[in-house]
Motif scaffolding. Structure first.
Motif, short mmCIF file in Angstrom:
data_model
loop_
_atom_site.label_atom_id
_atom_site.label_comp_id
_atom_site.label_asym_id
_atom_site.label_seq_id
_atom_site.Cartn_x
_atom_site.Cartn_y
_atom_site.Cartn_z
N VAL B 53 0.85 -1.20 0.00
CA VAL B 53 0.00 0.00 0.00
C VAL B 53 0.88 1.25 0.00
CG1 VAL B 53 -1.64 1.36 1.35
CG2 VAL B 53 -1.93 -1.12 1.14
N LEU B 54 1.85 1.27 0.92
CA LEU B 54 2.71 2.44 1.07
C LEU B 54 3.48 2.71 -0.23
CD1 LEU B 54 3.17 4.32 3.43
CD2 LEU B 54 5.14 2.95 4.11
N THR B 55 3.92 1.64 -0.88
CA THR B 55 4.66 1.80 -2.13
C THR B 55 3.77 2.35 -3.24
OG1 THR B 55 5.92 -0.13 -1.46
CG2 THR B 55 6.20 0.60 -3.73
N GLY B 170 14.22 -5.10 3.54
CA GLY B 170 12.91 -5.63 3.22
C GLY B 170 11.85 -4.58 2.96
N ILE B 171 12.22 -3.30 3.15
CA ILE B 171 11.22 -2.24 2.93
C ILE B 171 11.46 -1.63 1.55
CG2 ILE B 171 10.28 -0.08 3.80
CD1 ILE B 171 11.52 -0.89 6.52
N PRO B 172 10.41 -1.51 0.74
CA PRO B 172 10.58 -0.93 -0.60
C PRO B 172 11.12 0.50 -0.53
CG PRO B 172 8.41 -1.92 -0.36
CD PRO B 172 9.04 -1.93 0.99
N VAL B 173 12.06 0.81 -1.40
CA VAL B 173 12.68 2.14 -1.39
C VAL B 173 11.65 3.27 -1.56
CG1 VAL B 173 14.36 3.63 -2.54
CG2 VAL B 173 14.89 1.22 -2.16
N PRO B 174 10.68 3.16 -2.50
CA PRO B 174 9.71 4.26 -2.64
C PRO B 174 8.97 4.54 -1.33
CG PRO B 174 9.51 2.77 -4.49
CD PRO B 174 10.44 2.11 -3.52
N ALA B 175 8.65 3.49 -0.58
CA ALA B 175 7.96 3.69 0.70
C ALA B 175 8.85 4.47 1.65
CB ALA B 175 7.57 2.34 1.31
N ILE B 176 10.15 4.11 1.67
CA ILE B 176 11.08 4.83 2.54
C ILE B 176 11.16 6.30 2.13
CG2 ILE B 176 13.50 5.02 3.25
CD1 ILE B 176 13.68 1.96 2.81
N VAL B 177 11.29 6.52 0.82
CA VAL B 177 11.43 7.91 0.33
C VAL B 177 10.17 8.71 0.70
CG1 VAL B 177 11.66 9.36 -1.72
CG2 VAL B 177 12.95 7.22 -1.56
N PHE B 178 8.99 8.09 0.55
CA PHE B 178 7.74 8.78 0.87
C PHE B 178 7.74 9.19 2.34
CE2 PHE B 178 2.96 8.10 1.76
CZ PHE B 178 2.72 9.47 1.68
N VAL B 179 8.12 8.26 3.22
CA VAL B 179 8.12 8.57 4.65
C VAL B 179 9.14 9.68 4.96
CG1 VAL B 179 8.63 7.66 6.94
CG2 VAL B 179 7.24 6.32 5.35
#
Lengths: 505, 319
Positions: B53-55, B170-179
């Motif tokens: 979802v976050l991605t 294990g965390i998608p990069v786009p999700a990290i960037v968004f956060v």
């Protein structure tokens, strides 16, 4: 007409609670047809809440409102209007860019079939102006082109376009100069002669004696005195309002220094200001007198860099200010408290702290971040030094009275440690008690070496504690008076344009 | 007696101070999660699905954070979807020079178009709606023209693809960037002078000017800032698709604006919340995810989303 003298409006034991505040705490008021009932009290005394309850904008928590003997539905503005109650609020609520006639008939336009009947509306608007003794205003004019006094007349015409039995005026004289106030008095007298009852709310106690038939004083949400005769001495009225001993209204004039801090040379912006020059010394309080529209506000705005002058220059501490750059004017040491405090001076939803710190945010910068603790500390300190009440700087500015809001604007410039303060009608909409405090604050600032230029429509105020007065007339600085030795008559004679005098004579 | 009643009054007064408006979205999100757990137990509430979802929302989400600042000043940016495509194509033209040049090109071009928006609005005095509407049209034209209407394959750019579909722990990069962008946006809005000034300009422009703020500067900056967010999104999107397409990003502007608005930022300016925007983006993501898990057709998503916007905003406007 026939039932002049009968009770028109009876308010009994009215209570209004807001979250955490009791705005009205058992108010009684009886207004009679054909009378001007003056309602006075300090800011926050509950005057505005009371009239909002009567006009249906606000629903009272308890108590009753009878109109012509029958209960008035609460919280229903349309019902109040239908019964014949018209209210003109402090802030004029005309729609800019619409014509005078469109404003007068806004919401109840005359129609012919599905179309607007312009001719009929213009005709009736003219008739209303004739009734108000102001035939000069064209129904087709855009309201933005009218002076405040004329806009007020339009508001009154709008009120009278419904059949009105009770007219409520909330500080009608606040935006008017003395000549215009006289004209307004005439209008009100015509209406009362027709049997209309009037509630007149004002901070100008002099008006009470001149216009009023009966006076009611509110204090802290209660009726503290009612049915007072209009010739009640001003001292007595103020004692009722303050609820104690009256303070000396004006502070002493301090000594100013010889160093010039502000020099204005030949500022011109047609058609408002022509070739205006003056100097201000450290610690000096300079009054700018003149009728509304004489260019006083515009001169302040030019000095501060809010508007671009066509020619002329401003020097602060010997350094020339680039025109049209208030941010650089502030950096050079200027501060400005605008006349329209709510719309130009404040963020009403912001806390008093934020309103105070906004002009000097960079000072609280620690690296990339804002140091909110020191922001809070500094702003609170300045708000407290001006005795801002209530002492709750976290609360939004909206919840404070006009006087305390003004203190937030002043605190802003104290925090910025400015050298020159430009004040435009600093006590407009501020009650008597808070006024003397504002005067005291200004005098203290001056004593600390800040130069003050102050615009006011109240000569008593200017003569009360300014060192020097400049008089503006039709865009020109025409005269200079010594604050301590001149009289209101001297100044007024110089402020009124020649053709006004000719008309009067 | 007095001892008994005082605490009750206190509690009530405190309850009244709880901002109901700010609770709407968290409640909606919790409700959506509960619904998800009930209808797809064992699938919905897994870290894989939630990270998914976050991605999915990251690209719109990052843009929505920038949009929050624009809306805080009382403006609007309709051009973000087209600029997203144009930025990807601009980066794609630098394909031979590798991933980093792609990113530089994409961000640089988005910043350039954002600055043009800012200049048109401040210096040209064009209202934001019109200025960015024009940019919406121009940027789409640029994207199509620069790409000669064909997608550019970015399959050789490994680093770029890592940004789009890689994982860290294990965390998608786009999700990290968004956060990260959300946190940075929150700090910028709430803890810097710039954020305060942006809200000041949106809340009362003439008061801001009198207080020494230069509204034009602040307004210019928020459009550039949004350009930056769009540029970052363009990197993530191109990396995920392994290609730059001139037709991506349609209607992204409306999704971003909708997320900002249901988050509680006032379209009139002067009131903004990055947290709210984040929750708004997440809410849309969850709805999309749930309906997907239920194999509902995409049309239904539009209907649900639209109704939710109405209800959320109506609830927030209540006192």
């Amino acid at each position: 007409m026939s039932d002049a003298g009968s009770p028109l409006l009876e308010v009994r034991g009215l209570v209004k609670d807001y979250p955490g505040v009791r705005a009205l705490d058992g108010v009684d008021l009886t207004v009679t047809s054909g009378q001007v009932h003056c309602l006075i009290g300090q800011n926050g005394a509950g005057k505005s809440t009371l009239i909002k309850c009567v006009s249906g904008l606000v629903e009272p928590t308890a108590g009753e409102v009878l109109f012509e003997g029958a209960p008035l539905p609460v919280g229903d503005p349309n019902a109040s209007i239908a019964r014949g109650i018209a209210t003109i609020y402090q802030e004029l609520d005309l729609v800019p860019h619409l014509s005078v006639a469109q404003n007068v008939f806004l919401g109840h336009e005359h129609k012919r079939g599905p179309l607007l009947n312009r001719a009929a509306m213009h005709r009736e608007t003219e008739a209303l102006f004739a009734r108000l003794g102001n035939e000069g205003i064209s129904p087709a004019a855009s309201v933005t082109t009218l002076r405040p006094a004329q806009q007020q007349v339009v508001s009154m015409a709008r009120a009278l376009s419904h059949s009105v039995k009770l007219l409520i005026l909330d500080e009608p004289s606040a935006v008017l100069d003395d000549v215009e106030v006289d004209a307004l008095f005439g209008v009100v007298r015509r209406l009362t002669a027709e049997g209309v009852g009037v509630i007149w709310i004002s901070h100008r106690l002099g008006e009470v004696a001149e216009l009023g038939d009966v006076v009611t004083v509110l204090k802290e949400g209660r009726t503290v005195a009612t049915e007072l005769p209009p010739d009640t001495p001003v001292d007595t009225l103020i004692r009722h309002m303050v609820g104690g001993r009256m303070e000396a209204l004006f502070p002493d004039r301090g000594q100013f220094r010889e160093t010039t801090v502000l020099e204005v040379r030949g500022l011109t912006r047609t058609p408002d200001v022509y070739d205006a020059s003056f100097t201000l010394r450290e610690g000096e309080i300079l009054g700018l007198a003149g009728l509304v529209g004489s260019g006083r506000t515009e001169l302040l705005r030019l000095t501060y860099g809010l508007d671009q002058p066509q020619s002329g220059e401003v020097e602060v501490g010997g350094r020339r200010l680039p025109p049209g750059r208030p941010d650089l004017a502030i950096r050079a040491g200027l501060g400005f408290a605008p006349e329209e405090r709510k719309s130009e001076g404040l963020w009403l939803d912001w806390s008093m702290i934020r309103n105070t710190s906004i002009a000097d945010l960079s000072r609280f910068r620690r690296g990339p971040f804002t140091d909110r603790a020191s922001e809070r500390r500094e702003a609170t300190r300045h708000l407290q030094s001006l005795n801002t009440q209530p002492d709750a700087p976290q609360r939004p500015a909206r919840l404070f009275s006009g006087g305390n809001q003004q203190k937030a604007v002043l605190a802003r410039w104290l925090l910025r440690s400015c050298r020159v303060l430009l004040l435009d009608e600093p006590t407009r909409g501020v009650d008597v008690g808070a006024r003397s405090e504002i005067y005291r604050v200004i005098a203290e600032l001056a004593a600390n070496g800040i130069g003050v230029v102050m615009v006011s429509s109240e000569l008593a105020e200017l003569l009360g504690f300014c060192h020097r007065l400049l008089v503006m007339r039709e865009g020109h600085i025409v005269d200079e008076f010594d604050g301590a030795t001149s009289t209101e008559e001297d100044v007024l004679r110089s402020a009124v344009p020649v053709h006004h005098i000719a008309k009067a004579g | 007696m007095a001892v008994d009643t005082t605490p009750t009054v206190d509690v009530r007064a405190r309850l009244r101070q709880v901002p109901v408006q700010e609770l709407v979205l968290p409640v909606v999100i919790i409700a959506l999660v509960i619904v998800g757990v009930i209808i797809r137990p064992g699938v919905f509430l897994t870290s894989d699905n939630l990270l998914n979802v976050l991605t999915q929302v990251s690209i719109t989400g990052i843009i929505a954070i920038g949009m929050t600042f624009v809306i805080a000043t009382g403006g609007i940016d309709l051009s973000v979807g087209s600029v997203l495509a144009a930025a990807g194509i601009a980066g794609g033209l630098l394909l031979p020079y590798g991933s980093w040049m792609f990113m530089l090109g994409a961000v640089g071009f988005a910043l350039l178009l954002g600055s043009i928006n800012g200049l048109a609005i401040t210096w040209g005095k064009v209202v934001p709606f019109i200025a960015t509407l024009a940019m919406l049209i121009i940027a789409r034209g640029l994207a199509l023209w620069m790409s000669e209407k064909t997608p550019i394959s970015l399959i050789e750019l490994d680093i770029l693809q890592w940004f789009g579909s890689g994982r860290v722990l294990g965390i998608p990069v786009p999700a990290i960037v968004f956060v990260v962008v959300t946190v940075a946006g929150w700090v910028l809005l709430n803890r810097t002078t710039f954020g305060r000034r942006a809200i000041a300009v949106g809340g009362n422009r003439s008061a801001a000017r009198i207080a020494g703020i230069r509204p034009g500067r602040v307004i210019f900056t928020v459009y550039v800032l949004t350009g930056l967010c769009v540029g970052i999104s363009a990197i993530l999107l191109s990396g995920r698709l392994a290609s730059a397409s001139p037709v991506v990003g349609n209607l992204v502007e409306l999704d971003a604006i909708a997320a900002v608005v249901i988050g509680g930022t006032a379209l009139t300016g002067g009131k903004a919340t990055v947290t709210g925007t984040f929750f708004g983006v997440i809410t849309f993501g969850l709805i999309f995810n749930l309906l997907n898990l239920l194999n509902m057709p995409t049309e239904i998503q539009g209907i649900v989303k639209g109704i939710l916007i109405l209800i959320a905003v109506a609830l927030q406007r209540r006192d």
